[in-house]
Structures are given as C-alpha cells and as structure tokens.
Design a protein around this motif. Structure first.
Motif, PDB file in Angstrom:
ATOM      1  N   ILE A 258       4.869  17.398  -8.466  1.00 28.71           N
ATOM      2  CA  ILE A 258       4.465  16.278  -9.354  1.00 28.71           C
ATOM      3  C   ILE A 258       5.767  15.317 -10.025  1.00 28.71           C
ATOM      4  O   ILE A 258       5.957  15.681 -10.810  1.00 28.71           O
ATOM      5  CB  ILE A 258       3.905  16.281  -9.856  1.00 28.71           C
ATOM      6  N   ALA A 259       7.094  14.715  -8.976  1.00 26.75           N
ATOM      7  CA  ALA A 259       7.797  13.693  -9.712  1.00 26.75           C
ATOM      8  C   ALA A 259       7.768  13.135 -12.198  1.00 26.75           C
ATOM      9  O   ALA A 259       6.440  12.615 -11.785  1.00 26.75           O
ATOM     10  CB  ALA A 259       9.055  12.565  -9.567  1.00 26.75           C
ATOM     11  N   GLY A 260       8.834  13.919 -12.472  1.00 23.87           N
ATOM     12  CA  GLY A 260       8.221  13.183 -13.700  1.00 23.87           C
ATOM     13  C   GLY A 260       7.388  13.754 -15.200  1.00 23.87           C
ATOM     14  O   GLY A 260       7.273  13.611 -16.358  1.00 23.87           O
ATOM     15  N   VAL A 261       6.706  14.772 -14.800  1.00 24.26           N
ATOM     16  CA  VAL A 261       5.949  15.463 -15.836  1.00 24.26           C
ATOM     17  C   VAL A 261       6.787  16.866 -16.123  1.00 24.26           C
ATOM     18  O   VAL A 261       7.353  17.184 -16.061  1.00 24.26           O
ATOM     19  CB  VAL A 261       4.804  16.768 -14.205  1.00 24.26           C
ATOM     20  N   ASP A 262       6.751  16.893 -17.362  1.00 25.80           N
ATOM     21  CA  ASP A 262       7.300  17.146 -18.501  1.00 25.80           C
ATOM     22  C   ASP A 262       5.975  18.775 -18.673  1.00 25.80           C
ATOM     23  O   ASP A 262       6.814  20.010 -19.316  1.00 25.80           O
ATOM     24  CB  ASP A 262       7.384  17.023 -19.480  1.00 25.80           C
ATOM     25  N   ALA A 263       4.785  18.842 -18.747  1.00 29.06           N
ATOM     26  CA  ALA A 263       3.650  19.779 -19.145  1.00 29.06           C
ATOM     27  C   ALA A 263       2.767  19.388 -18.564  1.00 29.06           C
ATOM     28  O   ALA A 263       2.208  18.062 -18.185  1.00 29.06           O
ATOM     29  CB  ALA A 263       4.137  19.858 -20.367  1.00 29.06           C
ATOM     30  N   ALA A 264       1.319  20.275 -18.175  1.00 33.06           N
ATOM     31  CA  ALA A 264       0.556  20.169 -17.275  1.00 33.06           C
ATOM     32  C   ALA A 264      -1.011  21.720 -17.453  1.00 33.06           C
ATOM     33  O   ALA A 264       0.244  22.776 -18.159  1.00 33.06           O
ATOM     34  CB  ALA A 264       0.684  20.297 -15.888  1.00 33.06           C
TER      35      ALA A 264
ATOM     36  N   MET B 193       1.361  -1.340  -0.128  1.00 34.81           N
ATOM     37  CA  MET B 193      -0.011  -0.225  -0.563  1.00 34.81           C
ATOM     38  C   MET B 193       0.805   1.318   0.020  1.00 34.81           C
ATOM     39  O   MET B 193       1.971   1.290   0.836  1.00 34.81           O
ATOM     40  CB  MET B 193      -0.881   0.113   0.947  1.00 34.81           C
ATOM     41  N   PHE B 194       0.328   2.474  -0.733  1.00 39.85           N
ATOM     42  CA  PHE B 194       1.402   3.267  -1.056  1.00 39.85           C
ATOM     43  C   PHE B 194       1.355   4.519   0.452  1.00 39.85           C
ATOM     44  O   PHE B 194       0.067   4.586   0.750  1.00 39.85           O
ATOM     45  CB  PHE B 194       1.090   4.064  -2.042  1.00 39.85           C
ATOM     46  N   VAL B 195       2.492   4.981   0.703  1.00 38.97           N
ATOM     47  CA  VAL B 195       2.050   5.497   2.064  1.00 38.97           C
ATOM     48  C   VAL B 195       3.055   6.738   2.077  1.00 38.97           C
ATOM     49  O   VAL B 195       4.355   6.720   1.427  1.00 38.97           O
ATOM     50  CB  VAL B 195       2.577   5.001   3.135  1.00 38.97           C
ATOM     51  N   MET B 196       2.596   8.113   1.791  1.00 34.99           N
ATOM     52  CA  MET B 196       3.471   9.300   1.734  1.00 34.99           C
ATOM     53  C   MET B 196       5.018   9.276   2.392  1.00 34.99           C
ATOM     54  O   MET B 196       3.690   9.048   3.752  1.00 34.99           O
ATOM     55  CB  MET B 196       2.664  10.467   1.848  1.00 34.99           C
ATOM     56  N   THR B 197       5.443   9.200   2.337  1.00 38.69           N
ATOM     57  CA  THR B 197       6.846  10.462   3.575  1.00 38.69           C
ATOM     58  C   THR B 197       6.265  11.179   4.700  1.00 38.69           C
ATOM     59  O   THR B 197       5.966  12.415   3.657  1.00 38.69           O
ATOM     60  CB  THR B 197       7.958  10.094   3.075  1.00 38.69           C
ATOM     61  N   ASP B 198       7.061  11.471   5.626  1.00 38.77           N
ATOM     62  CA  ASP B 198       6.271  12.786   6.396  1.00 38.77           C
ATOM     63  C   ASP B 198       6.870  14.495   5.862  1.00 38.77           C
ATOM     64  O   ASP B 198       6.227  14.704   5.704  1.00 38.77           O
ATOM     65  CB  ASP B 198       6.514  12.357   8.091  1.00 38.77           C
ATOM     66  N   ALA B 199       8.154  13.861   5.064  1.00 43.61           N
ATOM     67  CA  ALA B 199       9.189  14.934   4.741  1.00 43.61           C
ATOM     68  C   ALA B 199       7.646  15.693   3.426  1.00 43.61           C
ATOM     69  O   ALA B 199       7.407  16.731   3.045  1.00 43.61           O
ATOM     70  CB  ALA B 199      10.184  15.094   3.705  1.00 43.61           C
ATOM     71  N   ASN B 200       6.931  14.068   2.853  1.00 43.64           N
ATOM     72  CA  ASN B 200       6.148  14.590   1.447  1.00 43.64           C
ATOM     73  C   ASN B 200       5.010  15.823   2.293  1.00 43.64           C
ATOM     74  O   ASN B 200       4.266  16.336   1.143  1.00 43.64           O
ATOM     75  CB  ASN B 200       6.526  13.459   0.795  1.00 43.64           C
ATOM     76  N   GLN B 201       4.675  14.561   3.088  1.00 44.26           N
ATOM     77  CA  GLN B 201       2.665  15.155   3.006  1.00 44.26           C
ATOM     78  C   GLN B 201       3.321  16.608   4.103  1.00 44.26           C
ATOM     79  O   GLN B 201       2.236  17.792   3.653  1.00 44.26           O
ATOM     80  CB  GLN B 201       2.610  14.325   5.077  1.00 44.26           C
ATOM     81  N   HIS B 202       3.771  17.056   4.670  1.00 45.99           N
ATOM     82  CA  HIS B 202       4.747  18.395   5.288  1.00 45.99           C
ATOM     83  C   HIS B 202       4.778  19.410   3.978  1.00 45.99           C
ATOM     84  O   HIS B 202       4.090  20.781   3.751  1.00 45.99           O
ATOM     85  CB  HIS B 202       5.634  18.447   6.166  1.00 45.99           C
ATOM     86  N   GLU B 203       5.638  18.915   3.031  1.00 48.21           N
ATOM     87  CA  GLU B 203       5.711  19.848   1.903  1.00 48.21           C
ATOM     88  C   GLU B 203       4.189  19.803   1.131  1.00 48.21           C
ATOM     89  O   GLU B 203       3.890  20.960   0.967  1.00 48.21           O
ATOM     90  CB  GLU B 203       6.506  18.975   0.747  1.00 48.21           C
ATOM     91  N   LEU B 204       3.287  19.125   0.968  1.00 47.84           N
ATOM     92  CA  LEU B 204       2.406  19.765   0.391  1.00 47.84           C
ATOM     93  C   LEU B 204       1.128  20.424   0.675  1.00 47.84           C
ATOM     94  O   LEU B 204       0.511  20.706   0.041  1.00 47.84           O
ATOM     95  CB  LEU B 204       1.830  17.499  -0.340  1.00 47.84           C
ATOM     96  N   ALA B 205       0.948  19.778   2.610  1.00 49.25           N
ATOM     97  CA  ALA B 205       0.396  20.847   2.935  1.00 49.25           C
ATOM     98  C   ALA B 205       0.571  22.314   3.190  1.00 49.25           C
ATOM     99  O   ALA B 205      -0.137  22.989   3.307  1.00 49.25           O
ATOM    100  CB  ALA B 205       0.421  19.587   4.626  1.00 49.25           C
ATOM    101  N   HIS B 206       2.023  22.415   3.337  1.00 52.09           N
ATOM    102  CA  HIS B 206       2.579  23.716   2.808  1.00 52.09           C
ATOM    103  C   HIS B 206       1.727  24.485   2.275  1.00 52.09           C
ATOM    104  O   HIS B 206       1.835  25.827   1.427  1.00 52.09           O
ATOM    105  CB  HIS B 206       4.207  23.355   3.208  1.00 52.09           C
TER     106      HIS B 206
ATOM    107  N   ILE C 218      -1.512  13.425  -5.383  1.00 49.48           N
ATOM    108  CA  ILE C 218      -0.987  14.520  -4.909  1.00 49.48           C
ATOM    109  C   ILE C 218      -1.784  15.513  -6.356  1.00 49.48           C
ATOM    110  O   ILE C 218      -2.022  16.550  -5.706  1.00 49.48           O
ATOM    111  CB  ILE C 218       0.612  15.058  -5.776  1.00 49.48           C
ATOM    112  N   GLY C 219      -2.042  14.516  -8.147  1.00 46.05           N
ATOM    113  CA  GLY C 219      -2.172  15.222  -8.563  1.00 46.05           C
ATOM    114  C   GLY C 219      -4.116  15.831  -7.926  1.00 46.05           C
ATOM    115  O   GLY C 219      -4.405  16.444  -8.706  1.00 46.05           O
ATOM    116  N   ALA C 220      -4.716  14.725  -7.229  1.00 51.11           N
ATOM    117  CA  ALA C 220      -6.080  14.041  -6.919  1.00 51.11           C
ATOM    118  C   ALA C 220      -5.919  15.896  -6.283  1.00 51.11           C
ATOM    119  O   ALA C 220      -7.499  16.344  -5.749  1.00 51.11           O
ATOM    120  CB  ALA C 220      -6.817  13.001  -6.554  1.00 51.11           C
TER     121      ALA C 220
END
Length: 231
Positions: free
Chosen positions: A44-50, A1-14, A154-156
């Motif tokens: 989001i890693a890997g995104v070249d265009a959005a 099961m996928f779990v975001m790291t604490d660092a990723n969660q903090h960055e995303l929340a900010h 993250i995209g959602a």
C-alpha cells in the motif's frame, strides 16, 4: 468509481496466495501478523508504519506485528485516551480513515498526541475475531491524505488474512487444550483402575461422582488423582 488496474489485481492476487500459505503453515499468530503488517507496508503506497491492535476482556490489549515501534506507541495512546481509529475499528466500524490528524475532531486527545509524533494519516480495518477479542489492522502515514480507495481495498483483503490467522491460532489452542484435558483424565483413570482393580468405565464413573459430589471440575479431580501417584 475506483477500479484497480489489471497489474495491481495480479500482484495483489499473487501476494495474497503467498500470504494464505503462510497463514496455513505451522507458524505462530505473532509471526503471521508480522508478515501481514510487512505486506501492508509494502503493498500500500504511503504506509510508513503498520501493526495490529488486539483488545481483550477488561480492556487488556496487545500491540503485535508492528513494522516499527510507532504502532505500539500509538496503540498505547489510544488505550490511554479510550479513543482513536484503531479502537473504533476494532470495536465498532469496519474501516476507519483519517486524512489529517491535525484537523481530526473525532478523537481530539488522541489526534493531538499522534500529530505530535508526526503522524498525519491513519487507516484501520476491523478484524473478524472471536467474541473474546476485538482487533484492528492499522496503517499510519507521516503525510496527510496518504490513503485512497485502493488502499482501503488492499487493506481489507489483508485484514481478512490477519483475522484468519488469529482464528486459526485460537482453534489450535482450543484443540491442544482439549487433547491435554483428555490425556490427564486418561492418566487419572489408569491410576484408579490399577489402584482399585476396576475397569475403565467404573474408573471414569468414580471420577465423575467425585466431581459432582465436590462440585469440582473433572479436570481438577483428575489432576489431584495424578498427584497422588506413588503415595
């Protein structure tokens, strides 16, 4: 099961807190969607265009907030062929992902055209907009298999902020329209009151009767009265 790291969660929340303030601020919906697309590319890693695809009644569409001209070119292909991840996400699915458009069978014509442009991966998120408009936040990558569960999470969240921006913009437009309508009717009432020396209740009743008798919108009657001012 996928779990975001604490660092990723903090960055995303900010970043989401900053984006929420942007949505709430006095900015146009295009500006906010441009910000959302830029955040998607950055977070989001890997995104070249959005970018964001909006589809209105009759198949009219807008490609907005693109980080380059690539999202618009891809949106145009999807609307031409009436297929693709962005269209599917906008109209039907919540999240649509393709790990390699070169072997994608769901949208054969679009996939071949997108692959010819060098696009390999696609990830699209449905935007919860009004019944008048369907929309999707769309991410593209030049490498196959670029997106994973973290990208979907993250995209959602970003898609929810994009939807909030669109809804807020529509509500502001409706409010401005309502205020403008009220102002025009008020002007027409004032003209009638002055012209016939009657009170505001009688003036509004006259406007209402003209509207009913002529089977014409009240706002149109008010505009006609305003145009007769000085004649």
């Amino acid at each position: 099961m996928f779990v975001m790291t604490d660092a990723n969660q903090h960055e995303l929340a900010h970043r989401m807190a900053e984006l929420a303030r942007t949505v709430a601020g006095p900015r146009s919906v295009d500006e906010v969607l441009t910000e959302v697309s830029a955040e998607a590319k950055d977070l989001i890693a890997g995104v070249d265009a959005a970018g964001v695809l909006l589809i209105g009644k009759g198949g009219r569409f807008q490609s907005v907030g693109g980080t380059s001209d690539l999202p618009q070119r891809l949106d145009e292909l999807q609307m031409r062929y009436h297929e693709g991840p962005c269209v599917e996400a906008a109209v039907d699915e919540l999240i649509v992902r393709s790990d390699d458009l070169r072997t994608e069978r769901r949208w054969p014509m679009y996939s071949a055209a997108a692959a010819a442009l060098g696009v390999r991966s696609a990830l699209s998120f449905k935007l919860y907009t009004s019944s008048q408009t369907a929309g999707a936040l769309n991410l593209f990558a030049l490498e196959p298999g670029a997106f994973d569960a973290e990208a979907e999470t993250i995209g959602a969240v970003l898609a929810a902020h994009a939807a909030a921006a669109i809804i807020a913009s529509r509500q502001n437009e409706q409010l401005e329209s309502a205020l403008s309508t009220r102002d025009r009717i008020g002007q027409a009432k004032g003209i009638i009151m002055e012209r016939y020396n009657i009170d505001d209740v009688a003036a509004f009743d006259m406007l209402r009767r003209l509207s009913q008798d002529g089977n014409t919108k009240l706002t149109e009657i008010a505009e006609r009265v305003i145009q007769t001012r000085g004649t």
